[in-house]
Design an enzyme around this catalytic site. Sequence first.
Site, PDB file in Angstrom:
ATOM      1  N   ARG A 162      -9.658  -3.617 -19.089  1.00  0.00           N
ATOM      2  CA  ARG A 162      -8.807  -4.573 -19.805  1.00  0.00           C
ATOM      3  C   ARG A 162      -9.386  -5.986 -19.837  1.00  0.00           C
ATOM      4  NH1 ARG A 162      -5.050  -0.815 -17.704  1.00  0.00           N
ATOM      5  NH2 ARG A 162      -3.766   0.080 -19.345  1.00  0.00           N
ATOM      6  N   GLU A 188      -8.463   1.992  -1.559  1.00  0.00           N
ATOM      7  CA  GLU A 188      -7.511   2.497  -0.567  1.00  0.00           C
ATOM      8  C   GLU A 188      -7.856   3.919  -0.141  1.00  0.00           C
ATOM      9  OE1 GLU A 188      -3.210   1.759  -0.929  1.00  0.00           O
ATOM     10  OE2 GLU A 188      -3.773   0.488  -2.632  1.00  0.00           O
TER      11      GLU A 188
END
Length: 181
Positions: free
Chosen positions: A70, A107
Amino acid sequence: MAQLNDEDKLKLIKEAVKSYPDFPVAGVLFRDLFSVLQNPPLFALLKELLTKKAQEIAPAVQSVVGLDARGFLLGPLIALELQIPFVPIRKKGKLPGKVRSLKYALEYGEDTVEIQEGAIRPGERVLIVDDLLATGGTLNAACQLVEQVGGQVVRSMIVIELVGLKGRAKLPVEVTSLIQF
């Protein structure tokens, strides 16, 4: 909409950001900027606000780096308005030519981002642009990568910041976020 102040413009943009519960996994509330980009008057306001913030950086930035994917929609708008180069940072294997890579932790696993060597001149003042700041891992990796090729990251500009995830605390650079959730 031209008569609105910046605060009102940001409010309209924030209200247009769609939220999708449990996407991409259960427990995540996904904030989607595409709903703003699909509304030309709001997209124009977003471009205006991003450009204005970029123009306020002193001394001026010399290139805009956008993060995959984006950041590729927002960064070129700013770069074109400022008449400076746009440089992409992409996921591994997506850029041709000689690239510099950086592997970083997520993560649950790791990822790699790349930049084309020579796209940023040594000492060049760089603005990094992306749509969203969550935990800060990708943006931190981008800062490191720009510095590895000789650039000086002077600011990061984000449209949406998820403040509860404290990604800003992991970053070695000043962050400007337009909207906070």
